[in-house]
Scaffold this active site. Structure first.
Site, short mmCIF file in Angstrom:
data_model
loop_
_atom_site.label_atom_id
_atom_site.label_comp_id
_atom_site.label_asym_id
_atom_site.label_seq_id
_atom_site.Cartn_x
_atom_site.Cartn_y
_atom_site.Cartn_z
CB CYS A 98 31.27 80.18 57.37
SG CYS A 98 32.20 81.71 57.08
CG HIS A 226 35.04 77.29 58.32
ND1 HIS A 226 34.21 77.06 57.25
CD2 HIS A 226 35.24 78.62 58.37
CE1 HIS A 226 33.93 78.21 56.66
NE2 HIS A 226 34.54 79.18 57.32
CD GLU A 228 33.74 73.54 57.15
OE1 GLU A 228 33.23 73.58 58.28
OE2 GLU A 228 34.00 74.55 56.48
#
Lengths: 269, 989
Positions: A98, A226, A228
């Site tokens: 990002c 994302h 994560e």
């Protein structure tokens, strides 16, 4: 052959995904995960050389002012260009998610089609919808990509959360080069499973549905969604319903990216 | 010399921002542009050489999409708008531009700024070209906010010749002036004039108490000895006004009320806060062992697990949001984040919540003078909280909106934050902080400007066109994020002892409060870092400039603290130290500024005495007769209030931190509002935080007692339906009320409004502890009135009751989506004819009806039984009816999954005979709809024996919602029909 992969995550100035990113690498089996404030890295640039992987995380560095990632990239370029050059030359891994991806693009570390870094040939700019959008996206991995982070992965389901995610290239030649090199790692897909430009399956309107890019070596990788934020299977929007009709997987889908990185370090660095 | 960098998009790049401006003008303005192009302008008011300028330009301009404008001579716009900030308004992007310039050039600048502005190049037909005045008016209407921005209009000839622009530089010089306020000889009239002139918002009695205090011979003697004048100084009067403001002291909640009941009997209530909020919670704490700290800190604290406590605070930021929706609302969210950072030894913001009450965005009637149209307020508020929350990296868990014409003059903007606080820090309880005499007063974060001066006293007044412009603040999430990261690091290294937020009242309030612990403080305001010259000491003392925390740092830790601050690029300044002198003593260099007796400052405020009478009751037993059910059903589902608004809400980040399990939108497509949110605390454990809320001004206006009970029941029920542990909950009360202070001319129904508050508090005192959700924190906003064409519009009584709860294992959380065909749909609870304030009655514009007050003993036993079934993993899916009743709940359950539902309206248990329409739209509380698998249904029925439980339907393989009565199909609604209605509000986003 690194038995204990050492991960360095830069923090500060409005970046904000350090907790989940560190957790992702720990779950993936990294030896050590070090969070380091940008200013501390500038005063101790040798820290970069000691790491196997540098992660540029998501967030709003410098508040997304001027353009997302622009000011942070300028600071890196003017304080750490030498250590970055050596790190890349020596085959270090860089993952940008990002805002981290935006920084990599504005630094010219991606797509770096000709291996030249710090020269910007592509950019990431405002979503066509004109605003930040938070929604889960389906992604297809390019099987012909040299990207070391996506090996063995066919599809991914991850949250995307950005206001500036539309990838643009300086010219058609850069784009052709990227396709030729298999640097176009990830694409947003629609309900039919094919790459899409349609909102909200593709939240930013990038042509061809491109969602992530790597450099020619496959060691530098940036993506808008994302991974994560999907390390726990329970953050999947369907998890609670699926759990009632059968098993749900033990890991979130995004974790595979981190596991690949850690495995690569173990085997090759 | 100021250098200007003007950036435009390259030829061939589509200008999406320009297109949106074009659309806005097409919709609203009387002249139609053909095309709009947007440019950014940076004015570098810095000493830069020519050789420095070129690399700067190269790095600011994106080489792929943008180019720098060299000359205007070749531009051919019909007209150009430039929108820039007024002098002194926070320019966040300008600050980053300055830092970026420093980074590129490798040097820092002693002085100078970068100012940003936008340029809009309009192309119009010659015949459509407005005159300059008209062009400017529409520029202000669509592109700018007069309070913070300036619009400049260029005609084509002027534009083509222009090569430089004005900049909003502040040229004021410092002339420190401390004024004596000669209160001793002032009569009531003179005091009132002083109050008006300085925006003090104090009443007659309070002003007289201040005058009399300074007339005391012992006070005069002490002051003389300390080198202070007999008459109070401007800063002292201002500080008293801040500290004694309704906003800070909650004077109405603390007042002595004479209340006349419906029966005519009167009695006295000595502080609603003490008797109806604080004491009930203290009593409940004997049972609720999970409550750690209440009413003392910036937020209430609950225990959570071995690692963490959790804390929660919800604030309102109404007046600032009415004037500058974007800046005001952003300040609301980043402000409440700071409350959390200032709780205990410093908590980390973990989840945000927000909720707004607006007039309908479609309203296009007359507006109160000086206020913006509801649609602009709504857009600005959303954008402000979106930017504030997203840029701080905090996900949101709950978000809601209500619409009612009476919020036209005062929109309500609720912002809240949950924080994680380590249970133990350096061997001490993380929730406890202590200041020692001699500890240094350190201010961290941003600089002080005139921002928000009189914010606390201003929010304690009605809004009108004379509201001070300086009351507007703009948040700076970047500065706050840097400060937050730094402070958490300093906390973990044990570098400070105590921390609090600088919010309303600025340093006067933060240091004034902290100084209570040691009994005094000394500070030198000349040390405070300022944004610009020209601030007087009193302004420094009460400025509400954002992004600042005040800390108590022990002297032996100061070097380490300041060293870390430098490394983290966070501005920290030692202003003074805490003392035991009994005085709040401030100087500005050699100028005496403030010498206030701590006792008088905090306890000198006379208790307000108010009168209240029981409010009129608007309830009656009416219900629903036969009507076009389908129209009502789909109509309700598509209202702005009850429809999805998903596209808009997805501009808020809810996934950052990667711990969101049950999200604001749920269901298998993630497009249905959830009852409550479930968020993990870390990546190793399964225990989670559950958040829900109840808010319903339409119930409270009919019957404030019943309405408050219904709101509490709803909030608790939503949390438990989702999976909250009923034995581990707490509540937050946020009252937004119209002015409840009686005045024969300006507020003739003030006594009833106060009566309504008394009734609402009574219900709160009874039901919140009864439901196991005692109030641990709260806030009130008491002057929510505005004038429209000479007529007063008061907001309806708006209580927000927020629930926070623990859930031991988030894997057991329940969503509304049915999971298997053949599962049985149950209703736990009874349905009655409860239509007072209901969505159906409001839609049909019907008055009256009964408000769904829970019985005296509440419904908790039902919810506890439900929780046992949930905990045993027997509940497949569940949802709880609230606004819109069973109709809305069933529609959402259907839309959340992929199955159909067959529902038998005559199978609902009812407390009285009801028509099928009534069963469908009644808003009775105490009900949960759940689906159970046929194999497990008998177990659950056993568990719930003796409770009102009925089988009302089943999950089917077709896709429709089919409603049956007496065995016959009564109404059938297709999935597509329902979906189209529910998602109507997504169109145009």
């Amino acid at each position: 052959m690194a038995a204990r992969p050492h991960i360095l995550i830069i923090t500060g100035y409005g970046l904000n995904c350090q907790e989940e990113s560190a957790a992702a690498f720990r779950m993936a089996g990294a030896g050590t995960v070090e969070l380091i404030h940008l200013n501390d890295l500038i005063t101790a640039p040798e820290k970069l050389g000691q790491a196997h992987l540098l992660m540029l995380i998501g967030g709003f560095s410098y508040g997304d002012h001027i353009a997302a990632g622009r000011a942070f990239a300028a600071r890196l370029k003017h304080t750490l260009s030498q250590p970055f050059s050596s790190f890349v030359r020596e085959g270090g891994l860089i993952l940008g998610v990002c805002n981290g991806f935006q920084i990599l693009m504005k630094l010219g570390l991606l797509p770096a089609t000709e291996g030249v870094i710090f020269s910007q040939t592509a950019t990431i700019t405002e979503n066509i919808c004109g605003h930040f959008y938070d929604g889960w996206v389906s992604l297809k991995v390019n099987p012909d990509s040299p990207c070391i982070y996506t090996r063995g992965i066919d599809r991914l389901y991850l949250p995307a959360r950005h206001g500036e995610g539309r990838i643009l290239f300086r010219d058609e030649a850069v784009f052709q080069e990227i396709k030729k090199n298999g640097q176009d790692v990830l694409h947003y897909t629609g309900p039919d499973g094919n790459p899409t430009e349609e909102f909200p399956y593709n939240p930013n309107g990038t042509a061809g549905g491109l969602a992530g890019l790597c450099d020619t070596t496959g060691r530098i990788f940036g993506l808008m969604p994302h991974p994560e934020a999907h390390i726990l299977p329970w953050t999947h929007p369907l998890a609670l319903t699926r759990a009632r009709i059968g098993e749900i997987p033990g890991k979130g889908e995004g974790l595979a990216i981190f596991i690949n990185a850690v495995d690569f370090i173990r085997r090759h660095l | 010399m100021t250098r200007f960098l003007e950036i435009k998009l390259k030829q061939g790049q589509q200008d999406f921002k320009g297109d949106r401006v074009l659309q806005s003008f097409k919709r609203q303005a009387p002249f139609l542009p053909r095309n709009v192009r947007v440019r950014r302008l940076y004015a570098f008011d810095l000493p830069l050489s020519d050789t420095e300028w070129e690399p700067l330009v190269n790095e600011f301009v994106d080489p792929v999409t943008e180019e720098a404008v060299i000359t205007h001579e070749t531009d051919t716009p019909s007209l150009v708008y430039r929108v820039s900030f007024l002098p002194g308004v926070t320019d966040n992007e300008g600050k980053t531009a300055l830092e970026m310039a420093s980074a590129i050039l490798g040097r820092s600048f002693e002085s100078g700024e970068v100012y940003t502005s936008f340029l809009y190049l309009f192309d119009l037909e010659e015949k459509d070209l407005p005159d300059e005045e008209k062009a400017k008016e529409w520029g202000y209407r669509i592109l700018a906010n007069r309070l913070i921005e300036e619009v400049e209009v260029f005609t084509r000839p002027r534009w083509q010749k222009s090569s430089a622009f004005s900049i909003p530089v502040i040229t004021a010089r410092d002339h420190i002036r401390v004024e004596e306020i000669p209160v001793s000889g002032m009569d009531d009239e003179a005091l009132a004039a002083l109050d008006e002139a300085r925006h003090l918002a104090l009443d007659k009695r309070e002003l007289a108490v201040i005058r009399d205090f300074f007339n005391r011979s012992d006070v005069r003697a002490t002051r003389q000895k300390a080198g202070f004048s007999e008459a109070p100084l401007d800063a002292e009067i201002e500080m008293l006004a801040q500290t004694w403001s309704e906003h800070c002291k909650h004077k109405i909640f603390a007042s002595l009320i004479t209340y006349q009941e419906v029966s005519g009997e009167t009695h006295r209530i000595d502080s609603l806060y003490k008797t109806m909020i604080k004491e009930p919670t203290k009593r409940a704490m004997k049972k609720c062992k999970h409550i750690v700290s209440v009413f003392e800190d910036n937020a209430g604290v609950l225990s959570f697990n071995d690692k963490y406590h959790i804390c929660y605070k919800v604030e309102t930021h109404n007046s600032p949001s009415a004037l500058d929706p974007y800046g005001g609302a952003m300040t609301g969210i980043v402000g409440v984040n700071r409350d959390i950072l200032g709780t205990g030894k410093g908590a980390v913001p973990h989840i945000n919540v927000w909720g707004y009450c607006f007039a309908s965005p479609e309203y296009d009637g007359p507006l109160p003078k000086g206020l913006l149209p509801p649609q602009r307020i709504r857009e600005g508020v959303h954008k402000g909280v979106i930017d504030g929350g997203n840029q701080s990296g905090i996900p949101y868990g709950r978000g809601w909106e209500l619409f009612d014409e009476r919020y036209l003059g005062k929109p309500l903007v609720y912002c809240g934050t949950v924080g994680l606080l380590p249970r133990q820090l350096h061997g001490e309880d993380g929730a406890v902080k202590k200041i020692f005499p001699g500890d240094l007063i350190v201010m961290a974060g941003g600089r002080i400007g005139k921002d928000g001066i009189h914010g606390a006293t201003f929010s304690s007044r009605q809004l009108d066109e004379t509201s001070p412009v300086q009351a507007v603040q703009i948040g700076d999430p970047l500065t706050q994020k840097k400060m937050t990261d730094f402070l958490i690091e300093a906390r973990d290294r044990g570098l400070y002892r105590s921390i609090t937020d600088n919010g309303a009242g600025g340093l006067a309030s933060s240091v004034g409060e902290m100084a209570r612990e040691t009994g005094g403080a000394w500070l030198d305001l000349a040390r405070a870092p300022l944004k610009y010259h020209g601030l007087q000491p009193w302004e420094i003392l009460i400025s509400e400039a954002q992004e600042r925390m005040t800390l108590a740092v022990p002297p032996d830790k100061l070097d380490a603290f300041m060293d870390l601050a430098r490394k983290r690029d966070v501005l920290c300044t030692v202003l003074g130290h805490f003392t035991t002198t009994g005085f709040f003593h401030a100087v500005h260099g050699s100028h005496p500024v403030c010498y206030l007796d701590m006792e008088f400052l905090h306890n000198g405020l006379p208790q307000m005495e108010l009168e209240a009478i029981a409010p009129p009751q608007g309830e009656d037993p009416s219900g629903l007769e036969a009507l076009n059910v389908e129209d009502l059903f789909l109509g309700l589902l598509s209202t702005e209030e009850l429809s999805s608004r998903e596209r808009l809400y997805r501009a808020y980040d809810h996934e950052v931190k990667g711990l969101s399990v049950l999200k604001p939108f749920t269901g298998i497509r993630g497009d249905v509002h959830s009852d409550a949110s479930v968020t993990g605390a870390d990546y190793e454990n399964f225990d989670a935080i559950v958040l829900s809320e109840g808010v319903n001004p339409w119930y409270c206006e009919l019957n404030p007692y019943a309405g408050t009970g219904a709101i509490i029941d709803e909030a608790v029920r939503k949390a438990i339906t989702t999976g909250a542990d009923p034995a581990h909950m707490a509540g937050l009360d946020n009252f937004c009320w119209p002015d409840p202070v009686y005045h024969p001319e300006t507020n003739p129904d003030g006594k009833e409004k106060l009566g309504a508050l008394v009734e609402s508090c009574r219900a709160l005192a009874h039901f919140a502890p009864l439901y196991g959700a005692p109030c641990i924190s709260g806030k009130d906003s008491m002057k929510n009135d505005a004038f429209l064409e000479g007529k007063k519009i008061s907001i309806p009584y708006t209580l927000l009751f927020s629930v926070i709860a623990r859930m031991p294992d988030y894997r057991k959380a329940v969503t509304p989506a049915p999971v298997s065909e053949g599962d049985i749909l149950y209703c736990l609870g009874r349905t009655n004819r409860d239509f007072g304030g209901s969505a159906a009655f409001r839609y049909l514009k019907k008055k009256g009806g009964k408000v769904p007050v829970p019985p005296r003993e509440g419904f908790l036993p039902l919810y506890e039984a439900y929780h046992r079934a949930l905990d045993a993993a027997l509940v497949q899916s569940a949802h709880t009816p609230s606004r819109g009743g069973a109709a809305l709940s069933l529609a959402l359950q259907l839309l959340a999954g992929s199955f159909g539902l067959d529902v038998h309206l005559d199978q609902f248990l009812t407390g009285e005979p009801l028509t099928p329409e009534e069963v469908l739209f009644s808003e009775s509380g105490g009900r949960i709809f759940m689906t159970l698998s046929p194999e497990q249904a008998a177990d659950v029925e056993d568990m719930m024996r003796g409770l009102p439980l009925s089988r009302i339907g089943r999950v089917t393989s077709h896709a429709d919602l089919r409603l049956f009565n007496q065995g016959r199909l009564w109404l059938s609604l297709g999935r597509d029909q329902l979906k189209e209605a529910y998602q109507r509000s997504n169109h145009g986003c």
